[in-house]
Design a protein around this motif. Structure first.
Motif, PDB file in Angstrom:
ATOM      1  N   UNK A  78       0.888  -1.032   0.004  1.00 45.14           N
ATOM      2  CA  UNK A  78       0.247   0.157   0.016  1.00 45.14           C
ATOM      3  C   UNK A  78       0.702   1.498  -0.033  1.00 45.14           C
ATOM      4  N   UNK A  79       1.934   1.305   0.551  1.00 43.42           N
ATOM      5  CA  UNK A  79       3.038   2.470   0.342  1.00 43.42           C
ATOM      6  C   UNK A  79       3.414   2.766  -0.944  1.00 43.42           C
ATOM      7  N   UNK A  80       3.136   1.890  -2.006  1.00 42.24           N
ATOM      8  CA  UNK A  80       3.524   1.869  -3.419  1.00 42.24           C
ATOM      9  C   UNK A  80       2.461   2.047  -4.183  1.00 42.24           C
ATOM     10  N   UNK A  81       1.235   1.590  -4.019  1.00 35.86           N
ATOM     11  CA  UNK A  81       0.065   1.588  -5.036  1.00 35.86           C
ATOM     12  C   UNK A  81      -1.115   1.412  -4.161  1.00 35.86           C
ATOM     13  N   UNK A  82      -2.390   1.566  -4.909  1.00 37.14           N
ATOM     14  CA  UNK A  82      -3.502   1.152  -4.398  1.00 37.14           C
ATOM     15  C   UNK A  82      -4.455   2.386  -3.774  1.00 37.14           C
ATOM     16  N   UNK A  83      -3.903   3.507  -3.822  1.00 33.37           N
ATOM     17  CA  UNK A  83      -4.710   4.711  -3.353  1.00 33.37           C
ATOM     18  C   UNK A  83      -4.315   6.012  -4.099  1.00 33.37           C
ATOM     19  N   UNK A  84      -5.179   6.877  -4.054  1.00 34.10           N
ATOM     20  CA  UNK A  84      -4.464   8.200  -4.549  1.00 34.10           C
ATOM     21  C   UNK A  84      -4.359   9.192  -3.241  1.00 34.10           C
ATOM     22  N   UNK A  85      -2.889   9.229  -3.047  1.00 31.11           N
ATOM     23  CA  UNK A  85      -2.661   9.989  -1.492  1.00 31.11           C
ATOM     24  C   UNK A  85      -1.205  10.772  -2.146  1.00 31.11           C
ATOM     25  N   UNK A  86      -0.885  11.850  -1.454  1.00 33.15           N
ATOM     26  CA  UNK A  86       0.380  12.671  -1.873  1.00 33.15           C
ATOM     27  C   UNK A  86       1.650  11.740  -1.649  1.00 33.15           C
ATOM     28  N   UNK A  87       2.451  11.851  -2.743  1.00 29.03           N
ATOM     29  CA  UNK A  87       3.884  11.390  -2.709  1.00 29.03           C
ATOM     30  C   UNK A  87       3.789   9.822  -3.127  1.00 29.03           C
ATOM     31  N   UNK A  88       2.607   9.483  -3.715  1.00 22.29           N
ATOM     32  CA  UNK A  88       2.531   8.138  -4.287  1.00 22.29           C
ATOM     33  C   UNK A  88       2.656   8.161  -5.733  1.00 22.29           C
ATOM     34  N   UNK A  89       3.134   7.134  -6.359  1.00 21.84           N
ATOM     35  CA  UNK A  89       3.162   7.422  -7.840  1.00 21.84           C
ATOM     36  C   UNK A  89       1.602   7.661  -8.424  1.00 21.84           C
ATOM     37  N   UNK A  90       1.729   8.675  -9.401  1.00 20.52           N
ATOM     38  CA  UNK A  90       0.447   9.027  -9.809  1.00 20.52           C
ATOM     39  C   UNK A  90      -0.128   7.960 -10.938  1.00 20.52           C
ATOM     40  N   UNK A  91      -0.546   6.602 -10.278  1.00 19.86           N
ATOM     41  CA  UNK A  91      -1.227   5.741 -11.254  1.00 19.86           C
ATOM     42  C   UNK A  91      -2.566   5.781 -11.086  1.00 19.86           C
ATOM     43  N   UNK A  92      -3.145   6.089 -12.121  1.00 20.53           N
ATOM     44  CA  UNK A  92      -4.697   6.350 -11.914  1.00 20.53           C
ATOM     45  C   UNK A  92      -5.441   5.956 -13.244  1.00 20.53           C
ATOM     46  N   UNK A  93      -6.646   5.816 -13.074  1.00 21.93           N
ATOM     47  CA  UNK A  93      -7.595   5.522 -14.308  1.00 21.93           C
ATOM     48  C   UNK A  93      -8.732   6.731 -14.393  1.00 21.93           C
ATOM     49  N   UNK A  94      -9.237   6.577 -15.369  1.00 18.57           N
ATOM     50  CA  UNK A  94     -10.210   7.669 -15.822  1.00 18.57           C
ATOM     51  C   UNK A  94     -11.647   6.884 -16.073  1.00 18.57           C
ATOM     52  N   UNK A  95     -12.686   6.819 -15.390  1.00 23.20           N
ATOM     53  CA  UNK A  95     -13.693   6.256 -15.528  1.00 23.20           C
ATOM     54  C   UNK A  95     -14.964   6.916 -16.218  1.00 23.20           C
ATOM     55  N   UNK A  96     -15.858   6.060 -16.793  1.00 21.98           N
ATOM     56  CA  UNK A  96     -17.092   6.858 -17.198  1.00 21.98           C
ATOM     57  C   UNK A  96     -18.202   6.511 -15.948  1.00 21.98           C
ATOM     58  N   UNK A  97     -19.091   7.163 -16.058  1.00 22.63           N
ATOM     59  CA  UNK A  97     -20.142   7.036 -14.691  1.00 22.63           C
ATOM     60  C   UNK A  97     -20.655   5.685 -14.686  1.00 22.63           C
ATOM     61  N   UNK A  98     -20.651   4.742 -15.987  1.00 23.07           N
ATOM     62  CA  UNK A  98     -21.201   3.423 -15.964  1.00 23.07           C
ATOM     63  C   UNK A  98     -20.209   2.502 -15.558  1.00 23.07           C
ATOM     64  N   UNK A  99     -19.027   2.863 -15.191  1.00 22.98           N
ATOM     65  CA  UNK A  99     -17.898   2.082 -14.690  1.00 22.98           C
ATOM     66  C   UNK A  99     -17.090   1.507 -15.666  1.00 22.98           C
ATOM     67  N   UNK A 100     -17.055   2.005 -16.979  1.00 20.55           N
ATOM     68  CA  UNK A 100     -16.231   1.496 -17.911  1.00 20.55           C
ATOM     69  C   UNK A 100     -15.166   2.330 -18.021  1.00 20.55           C
ATOM     70  N   UNK A 101     -13.922   1.873 -18.514  1.00 21.42           N
ATOM     71  CA  UNK A 101     -12.749   2.376 -18.376  1.00 21.42           C
ATOM     72  C   UNK A 101     -12.392   3.295 -19.589  1.00 21.42           C
ATOM     73  N   UNK A 102     -12.166   4.544 -19.413  1.00 23.50           N
ATOM     74  CA  UNK A 102     -11.760   5.722 -20.374  1.00 23.50           C
ATOM     75  C   UNK A 102     -10.366   5.710 -20.739  1.00 23.50           C
ATOM     76  N   UNK A 103      -9.375   5.828 -19.558  1.00 21.58           N
ATOM     77  CA  UNK A 103      -8.011   6.215 -19.792  1.00 21.58           C
ATOM     78  C   UNK A 103      -7.164   5.449 -18.726  1.00 21.58           C
ATOM     79  N   UNK A 104      -6.116   5.228 -18.873  1.00 19.63           N
ATOM     80  CA  UNK A 104      -5.149   4.812 -17.827  1.00 19.63           C
ATOM     81  C   UNK A 104      -3.946   5.551 -17.885  1.00 19.63           C
ATOM     82  N   UNK A 105      -3.572   6.078 -16.702  1.00 16.49           N
ATOM     83  CA  UNK A 105      -2.039   6.721 -16.321  1.00 16.49           C
ATOM     84  C   UNK A 105      -1.072   6.188 -15.568  1.00 16.49           C
TER      85      UNK A 105
END
Length: 384
Positions: free
Chosen positions: A348-375
């Motif tokens: 959890x110190x490396x991934x798994x949540x959006x929190x300061x100073x963690x790698x900016x690994x995140x996804x962009x979702x549509x409201x129907x929970x389908x994937x739009x983009x991966x960062x």
């Protein structure tokens, strides 16, 4: 250059917010979250109508795209890590099958030698599914390689992996399992119980010795019973453990998925795929380790006995499924596919949540929970 993501919703580590701005620092890590009223000065990337969630974390996955952890070379593994970005997965634990000691040594050495070289979803550890299982519930594991736990052998594999081997699934009724569990847990290894014929008491003894998880709950174990409680009952009843769950609608029916999430709470459920090489591929013939498999109607089955043989599930689909099945809210579904698996694997110190100073690994979702983009590390790497 530091920039800011503006979207309709953010699934942060401790809350879900409506609107706002998420700072992506020039080092590829998250900075602060700002509310709508705190619009920052600087470059803003706008995602109207979209939701921002942490990158997904798959802690039990064998392959996809005709690549397999057991058989692919490093180029194949890197192809796999790139491919997982299509699934919204930004961190993963390559997972082995039961195999001979030399084969497992070779795999450990490959991952250890190439540690940190993957260019896609980040390898955060190595998960051994076996070889310390019971033949009765071996499932798609090759029974000829099944063994009792051996701490010396396991430590050799750990050394060959340069410490990357950080999780093992085993059957708690195997001879010497309690002593093995206690010893490896002291070294920081996560132990998960599965592919097992254990009764309730044997499973509880494994948890009391230091195991903290159940491997693909309800699969590779006796069904729950109200007369003869089994390891499945233990997965339902024991406190402060994490239950892996395959939510493809085949391995566990949606009614049982709803029941387990309601019983345990989403904070104790880790969504996994158990995906094999046929993931993201057409129906047809494939291999699961050394065993021939056919894929049809969304299921992978052994040719020899028709047992389910891993899955072809993508983690983004599992997240959408539990929401569509009314088994979880969007917030809970995201947590079960990011925060909980990362926490369960001690990453959890490396991934798994959006929190300061963690790698900016995140996804962009549509409201129907389908994937739009991966960062990945603040850079857009996949667009649906």
């Amino acid at each position: 250059m530091t920039y800011y993501i503006h979207a309709d919703k953010f699934f942060l580590e401790n809350m879900t917010t409506e609107g706002g701005y998420l700072e992506i620092q020039d080092n590829g890590q998250f900075g602060y979250y700002y509310s709508e009223q705190e619009k920052p000065a600087g470059k803003i990337v706008d995602y109207p109508g979209k939701w921002i969630a942490p990158g997904l974390v798959d802690t039990h996955v064998h392959g996809s795209l005709k690549e397999d952890v057991m058989r692919s070379d490093w180029d194949g593994i890197n192809h796999l890590s790139e491919g997982f970005l299509q699934s919204g997965v930004t961190s993963w634990l390559p997972t082995t099958y039961t195999a001979g000691a030399d084969t497992l040594s070779r795999i450990c050495q490959m991952f250890g030698d190439h540690r940190g070289e993957e260019t896609g979803a980040k390898i955060q550890g190595l998960h051994f599914e076996g070889p310390y299982f019971t033949a009765e519930h071996a499932g798609a594991e090759n029974p000829k390689y099944l063994l009792d736990p051996d701490i010396n052998q396991f430590n050799q594999w750990r050394e060959e992996s340069k410490g990357l081997l950080n999780k093992i699934s085993l059957a708690p009724e195997r001879k010497g399992s309690r002593e093995f569990i206690r010893n490896v847990v002291k070294e920081g290894v996560i132990v998960s119980l599965g592919h097992s014929s254990a009764d309730f008491e044997q499973a509880a003894a494994g948890i009391a010795a230091g195991a903290t998880m159940f491997t693909h709950t309800f699969n590779g174990m006796p069904d729950p019973s109200h007369h003869a409680p089994s390891i499945s009952n233990a997965a339902m009843a024991l406190h402060n453990v994490t239950d892996e769950l395959i939510c493809d609608g085949h391995h566990v029916k949606k009614e049982m998925v709803r029941a387990l999430i309601q019983l345990k709470g989403p904070e104790h459920i880790a969504l996994i795929t158990d995906c094999m090489e046929a993931g993201m591929m057409p129906d047809g013939d494939y291999m699961l380790g050394e065993l021939p498999v056919y894929v049809q109607d969304g299921m992978a089955r052994l040719k020899s006995n028709d047992n389910l043989a891993g899955s072809i599930l993508q983690l983004k689909t599992a997240v959408k499924n539990v929401v569509d099945w009314n088994a979880a809210t969007p917030e809970e579904a995201i947590m079960m596919a990011s925060y909980v698996p990362a926490k369960s694997a001690h990453i959890l110190d490396k991934c798994g949540s959006i929190a300061p100073d963690k790698d900016a690994d995140f996804i962009v979702l549509n409201p129907d929970m389908t994937l739009s983009e991966t960062y990945l590390s603040g850079k857009s790497r996949y667009k649906a």
